[in-house]
Design an enzyme around this catalytic site. Structure first.
Site, mmCIF file in Angstrom:
data_model
loop_
_atom_site.group_PDB
_atom_site.id
_atom_site.type_symbol
_atom_site.label_atom_id
_atom_site.label_comp_id
_atom_site.label_asym_id
_atom_site.label_seq_id
_atom_site.Cartn_x
_atom_site.Cartn_y
_atom_site.Cartn_z
ATOM 1 N NE ARG A 164 -8.789 -3.394 6.885
ATOM 2 C CZ ARG A 164 -8.958 -2.331 6.193
ATOM 3 N NH1 ARG A 164 -8.216 -1.169 6.571
ATOM 4 N NH2 ARG A 164 -9.502 -2.416 5.186
ATOM 5 C CB SER A 236 -10.721 -7.611 2.580
ATOM 6 O OG SER A 236 -11.083 -6.522 2.003
ATOM 7 C CD GLU A 332 -9.135 -7.424 6.810
ATOM 8 O OE1 GLU A 332 -8.562 -6.875 5.676
ATOM 9 O OE2 GLU A 332 -10.088 -6.793 7.240
HETATM 10 N N1 EPU Z 1 -9.326 -5.282 -8.313
HETATM 11 C C1 EPU Z 1 -9.438 -6.306 -9.279
HETATM 12 N N2 EPU Z 1 -10.305 -7.387 -9.297
HETATM 13 C C2 EPU Z 1 -10.769 -7.934 -7.986
HETATM 14 C C3 EPU Z 1 -10.666 -7.063 -6.922
HETATM 15 C C4 EPU Z 1 -9.970 -5.689 -6.813
HETATM 16 O O1 EPU Z 1 -8.778 -5.992 -10.340
HETATM 17 O O2 EPU Z 1 -11.404 -8.953 -8.109
HETATM 18 C C5 EPU Z 1 -8.755 -4.124 -8.213
HETATM 19 C C6 EPU Z 1 -9.553 -2.904 -8.445
HETATM 20 O O3 EPU Z 1 -9.913 -2.569 -9.510
HETATM 21 C C7 EPU Z 1 -8.804 -1.838 -7.875
HETATM 22 C C8 EPU Z 1 -7.882 -2.763 -6.692
HETATM 23 O O4 EPU Z 1 -7.948 -3.967 -7.079
HETATM 24 O O5 EPU Z 1 -7.846 -1.426 -8.625
HETATM 25 C C9 EPU Z 1 -8.410 -2.510 -5.304
HETATM 26 O O6 EPU Z 1 -9.690 -2.951 -5.092
HETATM 27 P P1 EPU Z 1 -10.717 -2.131 -4.238
HETATM 28 O O7 EPU Z 1 -10.870 -0.746 -4.346
HETATM 29 O O8 EPU Z 1 -12.044 -2.906 -4.275
HETATM 30 O O9 EPU Z 1 -10.206 -2.340 -2.714
HETATM 31 P P2 EPU Z 1 -9.155 -3.470 -1.963
HETATM 32 O O10 EPU Z 1 -8.022 -3.179 -1.954
HETATM 33 O O11 EPU Z 1 -9.589 -4.797 -2.702
HETATM 34 C C10 EPU Z 1 -9.707 -2.378 0.066
HETATM 35 C C11 EPU Z 1 -9.928 -2.929 1.910
HETATM 36 C C12 EPU Z 1 -11.327 -2.994 1.823
HETATM 37 C C13 EPU Z 1 -11.926 -1.496 1.523
HETATM 38 C C14 EPU Z 1 -11.462 -1.213 0.156
HETATM 39 C C15 EPU Z 1 -11.925 0.280 -0.195
HETATM 40 C C16 EPU Z 1 -8.119 -4.159 2.669
HETATM 41 C C17 EPU Z 1 -7.829 -5.741 2.828
HETATM 42 N N3 EPU Z 1 -9.316 -4.159 2.088
HETATM 43 O O12 EPU Z 1 -9.942 -3.379 -0.699
HETATM 44 O O13 EPU Z 1 -11.828 -3.245 3.122
HETATM 45 O O14 EPU Z 1 -13.239 -1.569 1.760
HETATM 46 O O15 EPU Z 1 -10.108 -1.152 -0.031
HETATM 47 O O16 EPU Z 1 -11.199 1.171 0.550
HETATM 48 O O17 EPU Z 1 -7.468 -3.347 2.893
HETATM 49 C C18 EPU Z 1 -12.108 -5.260 4.604
HETATM 50 O O18 EPU Z 1 -11.142 -5.115 5.384
HETATM 51 O O19 EPU Z 1 -12.971 -6.066 4.937
HETATM 52 C C19 EPU Z 1 -12.538 -4.240 3.461
HETATM 53 C C20 EPU Z 1 -13.702 -4.583 2.747
#
Ligand code: EPU
Length: 339
Positions: A164, A236, A332
């Site tokens: 990012r 995010s 972010e």
């Molecule tokens: N999780 C939880 N509880 C929550 C949220 C997440 O336990 O409330 C756990 C999920 O179960 C999973 C892990 O955390 O094991 C990661 O969650 P998720 O796959 O939803 O992805 P993320 O890391 O929260 C990132 C990006 C998103 C992108 C998704 C999918 C960042 C800051 N965010 O989110 O990007 O869509 O991966 O690749 O890197 C954005 O940047 O605005 C964005 C939405």
């Protein structure tokens, strides 16, 4: 070019924060950008580039000039049997570009389906999702200097992409107005289906095709992320923190189910959403500012929250994550205005 004065930005930021900008300039082609930045008489006070406002939180009125791209047009620049170079105006809606590429069978950005925002923001923010990042496909970026109106082209390595992150968020922050982004896409793409629930979702659709990946990503995003048309949000709110292997392994001892991924350069990336969730924030509201009930990494404006309401909630969240895990989260989302 269109120039607006004292304009409300409520419909120009996905948090739906109701603030005003002194001046707002929509730029329709590169020549307009060159002359605007050479001449500078139309630019008063500080300047800020705004795309779809999908990664910004305004905490007050903006006393300055907002610069907005309306450069359109998607074109094939070069094509052979293996790959294709396409160009897109920076004002094109990101997801329209993804749809266009999937429709033509050009692979590489399908995992980035439905990310809100404009093409111009894709290199700045190095948008990423479901195992892909914009940097994997960006060939070069054309931009106009806001300081003197000169045009430059930045190769992929010139952009110094990170998670990012890019040169446009660091050394060159606020100095260049992106006009065109060039992507190198694949005619025989290797499809990325490994990330999280993507494989499962794809199985429901059958064959692994660009169209089905796009469809699967859209379904997952819709199930987890609130539609900004219904509830203001900027995806995010925090980045996923990267910690040392030692810190990650000591946390793993205490929390064996904690999600973690090697970040590719020796560190371990943790899931900020998981950390925030464990601190009990999912679904919590402070008036109209709240934490999404399906993804704790997303803060939501349920109606009339101010930027400060959202910011203050984010501070509370940061404090609780430090207290419980000793980890400091970075935002972010870009904060613009007083804090
Ligand atoms: N999780 C939880 N509880 C929550 C949220 C997440 O336990 O409330 C756990 C999920 O179960 C999973 C892990 O955390 O094991 C990661 O969650 P998720 O796959 O939803 O992805 P993320 O890391 O929260 C990132 C990006 C998103 C992108 C998704 C999918 C960042 C800051 N965010 O989110 O990007 O869509 O991966 O690749 O890197 C954005 O940047 O605005 C964005 C939405």
């Amino acid at each position: 070019m269109k120039v607006f004065h004292n304009i409300s930005l409520r419909n120009r930021n996905t948090f739906g924060i109701d603030i005003k900008a002194d001046r707002f300039i929509s730029i329709e082609n590169e020549q307009e950008a060159e002359s605007l930045f050479k001449d500078r008489t139309l630019i008063s006070g500080q300047s800020l580039i705004i795309g779809a406002g999908s990664n910004m939180l305004f905490t007050g009125n903006f006393a300055g000039t907002m610069l907005h791209s309306e450069l359109g047009g998607i074109r094939v620049e070069e094509i052979n049997n293996e790959d294709v170079i396409i160009s897109s105006g920076s004002g094109v809606n990101w997801d329209s570009l993804v749809e266009w590429c999937v429709g033509k069978g050009f692979g590489g950005i399908e995992n980035l389906s439905l990310i809100p925002g404009t093409v111009g923001a894709s290199p700045v923010q190095n948008i990423g999702a479901y195992g892909a990042e914009a940097k994997d496909c960006i060939y070069k970026v054309r931009a106009v200097s806001i300081l003197d109106g000169s045009v430059s082209e930045f190769s992929n390595s010139d952009c110094r992409f990170g998670y990012r992150d890019s040169i446009f968020k660091s050394e060159l922050k606020g100095k260049y107005f992106v006009t065109t982004v060039f992507f190198r896409l694949n005619l025989n793409p290797e499809m990325k289906t490994e990330y999280g629930a993507l494989g499962e979702e794809l199985q429901k659709l059958g064959a692994v095709t660009l169209r089905n990946i796009r469809q699967a990503v859209i379904s997952i995003r819709k199930s987890k992320l609130p539609d900004p048309e219904l509830f203001g949000n900027a995806g995010s709110f925090f980045r996923n923190p990267v910690v040392s292997a030692e810190i990650a392994s000591s946390l793993k001892t205490e929390y064996p189910n904690m999600p973690s991924y090697p970040d590719g350069s020796g560190g371990i990336k943790l899931a900020a959403g998981w950390l925030i969730d464990l601190c009990g924030w999912k679904g919590v509201r402070r008036g109209d500012a709240g934490v999404h009930d399906k993804q704790a990494l997303v803060l939501v404006n349920y109606g009339n929250a101010t930027g400060s309401d959202i910011y203050n909630l984010s501070e509370e969240i940061k404090e609780s994550v430090i207290k419980r895990f000793g980890i400091e989260l970075d935002r972010e989302v870009e904060i613009t205005g007083p804090i």
